[in-house]
Design an enzyme around this catalytic site. Structure first.
Site, mmCIF file in Angstrom:
data_model
loop_
_atom_site.group_PDB
_atom_site.id
_atom_site.type_symbol
_atom_site.label_atom_id
_atom_site.label_comp_id
_atom_site.label_asym_id
_atom_site.label_seq_id
_atom_site.Cartn_x
_atom_site.Cartn_y
_atom_site.Cartn_z
ATOM 1 N N SER A 124 0.828 -1.209 0.000
ATOM 2 C CA SER A 124 0.000 0.000 0.000
ATOM 3 C C SER A 124 0.860 1.256 0.000
ATOM 4 O O SER A 124 1.955 1.270 0.550
ATOM 5 C CB SER A 124 -0.890 -0.011 1.258
ATOM 6 O OG SER A 124 -1.528 1.252 1.424
ATOM 7 N N TYR A 149 -1.924 -0.639 10.755
ATOM 8 C CA TYR A 149 -2.221 -1.269 9.450
ATOM 9 C C TYR A 149 -1.088 -0.957 8.478
ATOM 10 O O TYR A 149 -0.511 -1.849 7.859
ATOM 11 C CB TYR A 149 -3.555 -0.753 8.883
ATOM 12 C CG TYR A 149 -3.629 -0.929 7.384
ATOM 13 C CD1 TYR A 149 -3.385 0.156 6.526
ATOM 14 C CD2 TYR A 149 -3.878 -2.172 6.824
ATOM 15 C CE1 TYR A 149 -3.395 -0.015 5.157
ATOM 16 C CE2 TYR A 149 -3.895 -2.340 5.452
ATOM 17 C CZ TYR A 149 -3.651 -1.251 4.618
ATOM 18 O OH TYR A 149 -3.652 -1.415 3.259
ATOM 19 N N LYS A 153 2.188 -3.356 6.535
ATOM 20 C CA LYS A 153 2.578 -3.419 5.114
ATOM 21 C C LYS A 153 4.076 -3.167 4.965
ATOM 22 O O LYS A 153 4.777 -3.851 4.225
ATOM 23 C CB LYS A 153 1.782 -2.392 4.299
ATOM 24 C CG LYS A 153 0.302 -2.698 4.205
ATOM 25 C CD LYS A 153 0.052 -4.047 3.538
ATOM 26 C CE LYS A 153 -1.429 -4.353 3.397
ATOM 27 N NZ LYS A 153 -1.657 -5.700 2.824
HETATM 28 C C1 WQD Z 1 -9.574 9.366 1.120
HETATM 29 C C2 WQD Z 1 -9.788 10.829 1.368
HETATM 30 C C3 WQD Z 1 -10.246 11.446 3.641
HETATM 31 C C4 WQD Z 1 -14.139 9.527 3.969
HETATM 32 C C5 WQD Z 1 -6.975 4.329 3.178
HETATM 33 C C6 WQD Z 1 -5.807 3.503 3.594
HETATM 34 C C7 WQD Z 1 -5.176 2.896 2.379
HETATM 35 C C8 WQD Z 1 -6.219 2.083 1.664
HETATM 36 C C9 WQD Z 1 -7.363 3.007 1.233
HETATM 37 C C10 WQD Z 1 -6.438 -0.210 2.296
HETATM 38 C C11 WQD Z 1 -9.119 11.327 2.645
HETATM 39 C C12 WQD Z 1 -11.428 11.756 2.735
HETATM 40 C C13 WQD Z 1 -12.920 9.958 3.462
HETATM 41 C C14 WQD Z 1 -15.138 10.490 4.311
HETATM 42 C C15 WQD Z 1 -13.661 12.227 3.611
HETATM 43 N N1 WQD Z 1 -6.702 1.069 2.508
HETATM 44 N N2 WQD Z 1 -12.709 11.286 3.289
HETATM 45 N N3 WQD Z 1 -14.860 11.806 4.107
HETATM 46 O O1 WQD Z 1 -7.359 7.239 3.908
HETATM 47 O O2 WQD Z 1 -6.526 7.724 1.543
HETATM 48 O O3 WQD Z 1 -6.526 5.392 2.384
HETATM 49 O O4 WQD Z 1 -7.896 3.565 2.443
HETATM 50 O O5 WQD Z 1 -5.749 -0.710 1.471
HETATM 51 O O6 WQD Z 1 -4.112 2.065 2.772
HETATM 52 O O7 WQD Z 1 -4.846 4.331 4.205
HETATM 53 O O8 WQD Z 1 -8.680 6.484 1.889
HETATM 54 O O9 WQD Z 1 -11.033 6.714 1.220
HETATM 55 O O10 WQD Z 1 -10.462 6.681 3.703
HETATM 56 O O11 WQD Z 1 -9.900 8.680 2.337
HETATM 57 O O12 WQD Z 1 -13.441 13.435 3.444
HETATM 58 O O13 WQD Z 1 -16.243 10.158 4.781
HETATM 59 O O14 WQD Z 1 -11.185 11.061 1.534
HETATM 60 O O15 WQD Z 1 -10.042 12.498 4.570
HETATM 61 O O16 WQD Z 1 -8.609 12.595 2.396
HETATM 62 P P1 WQD Z 1 -7.239 6.826 2.496
HETATM 63 P P2 WQD Z 1 -10.093 7.093 2.320
#
Ligand code: WQD
Length: 337
Positions: A124, A149, A153
């Site tokens: 990741s 998590y 990785k």
């Molecule tokens: C993306 C952006 C949030 C939800 C994580 C893990 C990564 C992978 C994917 C497993 C961020 C914003 C989100 C919401 C928001 N996981 N957001 N409102 O955190 O980049 O990655 O998930 O493999 O390893 O780290 O993904 O989709 O949670 O967030 O504003 O209700 O969307 O702040 O900027 P992230 P995400």
């Protein structure tokens, strides 16, 4: 090749099983269904028009893992099986270290015992933490991840590299995913978040479906053009195809081999851009508000993916618009169930 796909009933795993079959491989799934649904097997079958073999077993059961690999004459393994909820990993670190690292150790032990040489590991972009420069290349220094998590990785990548350094006869590729989104265009398979989605796109589609009342954008005071975080959102089918390309690259290697590849689109989009694109391509208005930052969020990251194109001959084919259309089509299909 006969490929064992651990966690093959999961979001990325199931899409990879489909692409493996499309490429003429014979995938066999092992999944404990702890974080996936058996209905996914039906969805895969609807796409490929035949059943895919699946063992309901846990990768922490090394005896079962070895028995399956021996019985099925497995030639390669794609190891997806892992817990992946960033927030939960902070509350339950031991659960994550035990499962994510333990299962990887078991995969390696079985490969060495049985002479299986080919492994594609699901890593990741979280290993980069908040990078000093973007886009990140595979040589960008890894940083302590913001969660257990992410640490699992990083640690698994180190375990893989050390195993190769010890001259074990293995050929391994680690794929560093960015943000997988979307669903198979058939809408027979897609993302199945359990409970309240933590990831952006499933929360968007559930808000559009009326399952969630409102989407909260976690912060708009970041140092980015519109103040919201930037990510590299990649269609899950493009990501699945990268695993097929990785296997094909491994099959061309003679001896021990270890490489890491970024698997993303090579460009970044902000949270607000995702929302606006989703509204535009699906012709709807989304109910959202700007809220406080989410602790641990990286401000901006996206990948330089030239190495994957050069060495694997892989690059994304789908657009962000297609990803968000496919995500919504899948959510609407779920609503009908
Ligand atoms: C993306 C952006 C949030 C939800 C994580 C893990 C990564 C992978 C994917 C497993 C961020 C914003 C989100 C919401 C928001 N996981 N957001 N409102 O955190 O980049 O990655 O998930 O493999 O390893 O780290 O993904 O989709 O949670 O967030 O504003 O209700 O969307 O702040 O900027 P992230 P995400």
């Amino acid at each position: 090749m006969k490929i064992l796909v651990t966690g093959g009933a999961g979001f990325i795993g199931s899409h990879t099983v489909v692409e493996l079959i499309n490429a003429g491989h014979e995938p066999i799934i092992i999944d404990n269904f702890n974080n996936s649904e058996k209905s996914v097997l039906k969805g895969i079958r609807k796409i490929i028009k035949k059943p895919v073999k699946c063992y309901e077993k846990d990768c922490n059961d090394v005896k079962a893992l070895e028995q399956i690999c021996r019985k099925e004459n497995i030639e390669g393994i794609i190891h997806f099986a892992a817990y992946k909820a960033v927030g939960e990993s902070v509350e339950k670190p031991l659960k994550y270290y035990e499962n994510n690292i333990g299962s990887t150790l078991n995969v390696l032990k079985v490969m060495l015992n049985l002479g299986i040489k080919n492994l594609v590991f699901s890593s990741s972009c979280t290993v980069y933490g908040q990078p000093d420069h973007i886009p990140v290349t595979e040589d960008t220094p890894r940083k302590p991840a913001a969660s257990p998590y992410g640490n699992t990785k990083t640690m698994c990548e180190d375990i893989l590299r050390d195993t190769i350094t010890a001259r074990n006869p293995l050929k391994i590729i680690s794929l560093r995913y960015f943000n997988p989104i979307g669903a198979h265009p058939s809408a027979h398979i897609g993302e199945l978040p359990r409970g309240v989605p933590s990831n952006l796109v499933p929360f968007i589609t559930q808000t559009a479906a009326g399952i969630r009342q409102k989407l909260t954008v976690f912060g708009s005071d970041y140092d980015t053009p519109d103040g919201t975080n930037i990510r590299d959102f990649i269609h899950v089918v493009d990501l699945a195809k990268a695993h097929v390309s990785a296997l094909e690259l491994l099959s061309k290697q003679a001896d021990t081999y270890y490489e890491v590849f970024n698997v993303g689109t090579g460009s970044g989009n902000s949270v607000l851009e995702i929302i606006k694109t989703f509204e535009k391509v699906n012709k709807l208005k989304l109910n959202y508000e700007i809220g406080p930052r989410r602790p641990g969020d990286v401000e901006k990251i996206y990948g330089n993916v030239e190495k994957a194109e050069k060495l694997m001959g892989w690059k994304v084919e789908k657009t962000l618009a297609e990803s968000l259309k496919d995500a919504w089509r899948w959510e609407k299909k779920l609503m009908k169930k």
